[in-house]
Design an enzyme around this catalytic site. Structure first.
Site, PDB file in Angstrom:
ATOM      1  N   CYS A 113     -17.588 -34.734  24.997  1.00 16.54           N
ATOM      2  CA  CYS A 113     -16.272 -35.548  24.543  1.00 16.54           C
ATOM      3  C   CYS A 113     -15.077 -34.507  24.066  1.00 16.54           C
ATOM      4  CB  CYS A 113     -16.336 -36.317  22.490  1.00 16.54           C
ATOM      5  SG  CYS A 113     -17.294 -37.287  22.518  1.00 16.54           S
ATOM      6  N   HIS A 249     -10.363 -34.728  17.636  1.00 16.23           N
ATOM      7  CA  HIS A 249     -11.722 -36.106  18.128  1.00 16.23           C
ATOM      8  C   HIS A 249     -12.092 -37.098  16.726  1.00 16.23           C
ATOM      9  CE1 HIS A 249     -14.824 -38.061  20.597  1.00 16.23           C
ATOM     10  NE2 HIS A 249     -15.787 -37.332  20.073  1.00 16.23           N
ATOM     11  N   ASN A 279     -14.945 -43.949  19.435  1.00 19.38           N
ATOM     12  CA  ASN A 279     -14.718 -42.450  20.466  1.00 19.38           C
ATOM     13  C   ASN A 279     -14.863 -42.852  21.786  1.00 19.38           C
ATOM     14  OD1 ASN A 279     -16.037 -40.172  21.234  1.00 19.38           O
ATOM     15  ND2 ASN A 279     -17.646 -40.452  19.894  1.00 19.38           N
TER      16      ASN A 279
HETATM   17  N1  ACO Z   1     -24.864 -51.311  11.935  1.00 17.39           N
HETATM   18  C1  ACO Z   1     -25.777 -51.755  10.535  1.00 17.39           C
HETATM   19  N2  ACO Z   1     -26.583 -50.462  10.204  1.00 17.39           N
HETATM   20  C2  ACO Z   1     -26.997 -49.302  11.264  1.00 17.39           C
HETATM   21  C3  ACO Z   1     -25.892 -49.301  11.899  1.00 17.39           C
HETATM   22  C4  ACO Z   1     -25.337 -50.289  12.548  1.00 17.39           C
HETATM   23  N3  ACO Z   1     -24.351 -50.504  13.433  1.00 17.39           N
HETATM   24  N4  ACO Z   1     -26.243 -48.715  12.672  1.00 17.39           N
HETATM   25  C5  ACO Z   1     -27.651 -47.554  11.620  1.00 17.39           C
HETATM   26  N5  ACO Z   1     -27.401 -48.479  10.882  1.00 17.39           N
HETATM   27  C6  ACO Z   1     -28.302 -48.243   9.361  1.00 17.39           C
HETATM   28  C7  ACO Z   1     -29.416 -47.705  10.116  1.00 17.39           C
HETATM   29  O1  ACO Z   1     -30.452 -48.026  10.862  1.00 17.39           O
HETATM   30  C8  ACO Z   1     -29.960 -47.144   8.893  1.00 17.39           C
HETATM   31  O2  ACO Z   1     -30.626 -48.178   7.986  1.00 17.39           O
HETATM   32  P1  ACO Z   1     -31.797 -47.416   6.642  1.00 17.39           P
HETATM   33  O3  ACO Z   1     -31.647 -46.446   5.744  1.00 17.39           O
HETATM   34  O4  ACO Z   1     -32.636 -48.620   6.332  1.00 17.39           O
HETATM   35  O5  ACO Z   1     -32.936 -46.957   8.082  1.00 17.39           O
HETATM   36  C9  ACO Z   1     -28.751 -47.077   7.823  1.00 17.39           C
HETATM   37  O6  ACO Z   1     -27.737 -47.795   8.724  1.00 17.39           O
HETATM   38  C10 ACO Z   1     -28.836 -45.399   7.892  1.00 17.39           C
HETATM   39  O7  ACO Z   1     -27.921 -45.033   9.671  1.00 17.39           O
HETATM   40  P2  ACO Z   1     -27.730 -43.272   8.901  1.00 17.39           P
HETATM   41  O8  ACO Z   1     -27.547 -43.305  11.162  1.00 17.39           O
HETATM   42  O9  ACO Z   1     -28.023 -42.299   8.551  1.00 17.39           O
HETATM   43  O10 ACO Z   1     -26.223 -43.475   8.960  1.00 17.39           O
HETATM   44  P3  ACO Z   1     -25.267 -42.591   9.339  1.00 17.39           P
HETATM   45  O11 ACO Z   1     -24.276 -42.487   7.727  1.00 17.39           O
HETATM   46  O12 ACO Z   1     -25.207 -41.218   9.321  1.00 17.39           O
HETATM   47  O13 ACO Z   1     -24.009 -43.328  10.098  1.00 17.39           O
HETATM   48  C11 ACO Z   1     -23.192 -43.037  12.604  1.00 17.39           C
HETATM   49  C12 ACO Z   1     -24.014 -43.499  11.518  1.00 17.39           C
HETATM   50  C13 ACO Z   1     -22.035 -43.516  12.539  1.00 17.39           C
HETATM   51  C14 ACO Z   1     -23.970 -42.600  13.822  1.00 17.39           C
HETATM   52  C15 ACO Z   1     -23.194 -41.243  11.926  1.00 17.39           C
HETATM   53  O14 ACO Z   1     -24.644 -40.426  12.183  1.00 17.39           O
HETATM   54  C16 ACO Z   1     -21.922 -40.553  12.751  1.00 17.39           C
HETATM   55  O15 ACO Z   1     -20.583 -40.683  13.234  1.00 17.39           O
HETATM   56  N6  ACO Z   1     -22.200 -39.458  13.242  1.00 17.39           N
HETATM   57  C17 ACO Z   1     -21.982 -38.939  14.627  1.00 17.39           C
HETATM   58  C18 ACO Z   1     -21.730 -39.221  15.988  1.00 17.39           C
HETATM   59  C19 ACO Z   1     -20.617 -38.562  16.571  1.00 17.39           C
HETATM   60  O16 ACO Z   1     -19.554 -37.740  16.545  1.00 17.39           O
HETATM   61  N7  ACO Z   1     -20.750 -38.220  18.269  1.00 17.39           N
HETATM   62  C20 ACO Z   1     -20.132 -37.010  18.764  1.00 17.39           C
HETATM   63  C21 ACO Z   1     -19.621 -37.600  19.668  1.00 17.39           C
HETATM   64  S1  ACO Z   1     -20.446 -38.469  20.547  1.00 17.39           S
HETATM   65  C22 ACO Z   1     -20.293 -37.919  22.710  1.00 17.39           C
HETATM   66  O17 ACO Z   1     -20.255 -36.415  23.058  1.00 17.39           O
HETATM   67  C23 ACO Z   1     -20.778 -38.231  23.450  1.00 17.39           C
END
Ligand code: ACO
Length: 322
Positions: A113, A249, A279
């Site tokens: 990214c 980003h 993204n």
């Molecule tokens: N729909 C519904 N529920 C979901 C989903 C979904 N799509 N995805 C995960 N959940 C659930 C999980 O299973 C979890 O359930 P549980 O509590 O029963 O275990 C709950 O939601 C919370 O999951 P978390 O992973 O803790 O959620 P979080 O608030 O961290 O959000 C997310 C997840 C959106 C992926 C976030 O962590 C994020 O944005 N991370 C960074 C991504 C990023 O910036 N990547 C870098 C660049 S990418 C690259 O370089 C190619």
């Protein structure tokens, strides 16, 4: 002429829109969860036969048109991408031929990214040292080609797209500074563990699939972006109040607001496009820059802080007098 400046911008998004409601039909997820946790409402998905160079070509042409630049004037092309059309020739070489550029240097940069800001930092340095007068810098990715559509943790986050800028030599500072970093020790948290020298060995039935420990990536991203904005301001001996715009980003609205808060900026000083295309990896920052430029949001002479964070981990920033 000791500086480079942004002479013009361009971008491209594929036609097909996939909404959160569409994803509700194939995944155990909801529009509400996706909006609340990420800020994403919809994303664009490229056609099966639409490649990174197809998307980059349109963005590049638009940037050259906006910069009133003839392709023959381009002295360097740098493409940030993790999803090249081919192992080689590079996407930059394919584009050089398609855009009718002269026999200038052409290279791809793989920094996930952060790819566009890595590419921008390289082009800026070539121009500053006098080895190129104009450069075409592109960020493009077709990450949906590597998405596991059964994994709700990643499938809802990503989309495809491209953005481009023409940089040109200038007597006055346009790009004030660029900063690039990486921490390979975190490689296990985000990546695609299939490659040429590993024999393309994917998990059974898996194909090429992105894997991410989203929660851990989120924490490191917020911390790291906080540090790089400090580094960028300190380097330029500027205060937070000197900034007119943050162009971050576009990965997650919550990461964007955390960075804005750290900078003491209100959200009306932040360019946000993540709701419309998710993204788009290396395409994300130049897509947001082009949207802001074409809508007239950002004005010549304003100070823009661009930042990105991605797989590697990599992270990067640029401070620009637009
Ligand atoms: N729909 C519904 N529920 C979901 C989903 C979904 N799509 N995805 C995960 N959940 C659930 C999980 O299973 C979890 O359930 P549980 O509590 O029963 O275990 C709950 O939601 C919370 O999951 P978390 O992973 O803790 O959620 P979080 O608030 O961290 O959000 C997310 C997840 C959106 C992926 C976030 O962590 C994020 O944005 N991370 C960074 C991504 C990023 O910036 N990547 C870098 C660049 S990418 C690259 O370089 C190619």
């Amino acid at each position: 002429m000791n500086y480079s400046r942004v002479a013009g911008t361009g971008s491209y998004l594929p036609e097909k829109i996939v909404t959160n409601a569409d994803l509700e039909k194939i995944l155990d997820t909801s529009d509400q969860w996706i909006r609340e946790r990420t800020g994403i409402c919809e994303r664009r998905v490229a056609r099966a036969d639409e490649t990174s160079s197809d998307m980059a070509e349109v963005a590049g042409r638009r940037a050259m048109e906006a910069a009133a630049t003839d392709p023959q004037e381009i002295g360097l092309i740098v493409v940030g991408t993790t999803t090249p059309d081919l192992v080689f020739p590079s996407t930059a070489c394919l584009l050089q031929a398609r855009l009718g550029l002269p026999d200038c240097g052409a290279m791809d940069v793989n920094a996930a990214c952060s790819g566009f800001l890595y590419a921008l930092s390289i082009a800026d340095k070539y121009i500053r040292c006098g080895d190129a007068k104009k450069a075409l810098v592109i960020g493009v990715d077709k990450l949906t080609a590597m998405i596991d559509w059964n994994d709700r943790g990643t499938a809802v986050l990503f989309g495809d797209g491209a953005g481009a800028v023409v940089l040109e030599a200038s007597d006055e500072a346009g790009i004030l500074s660029t900063h690039i970093h990486a921490a390979g020790r975190h490689s296990g948290l985000l990546g695609v563990d299939v490659g040429v020298s590993t024999g393309f060995k994917a998990e059974p039935g898996g194909g090429v699939r992105m894997k991410m420990k989203g929660n851990e990536v989120f924490k490191v991203a917020v911390r790291t972006l906080g540090r790089i904005v400090d580094e960028t301001l300190e380097h330029n001996q500027m205060e937070q109040s000197d900034l007119d715009w943050l162009i971050p980003h576009q990965a997650n609205y919550r990461i964007i607001t955390a960075t804005a808060r750290k900078l003491g900026m209100t959200m009306d000083q932040v360019v946000v496009t993540v709701d419309k295309h998710g993204n788009t990896s290396a395409g994300s920052v130049p897509l947001a820059l082009d949207a802001a430029a074409r809508s007239g949001k950002i004005k010549r002479g304003e100070i823009l802080l661009l930042e990105a964070f991605g797989g590697g981990f990599t992270w990067a920033s640029a401070l620009i007098k637009y």
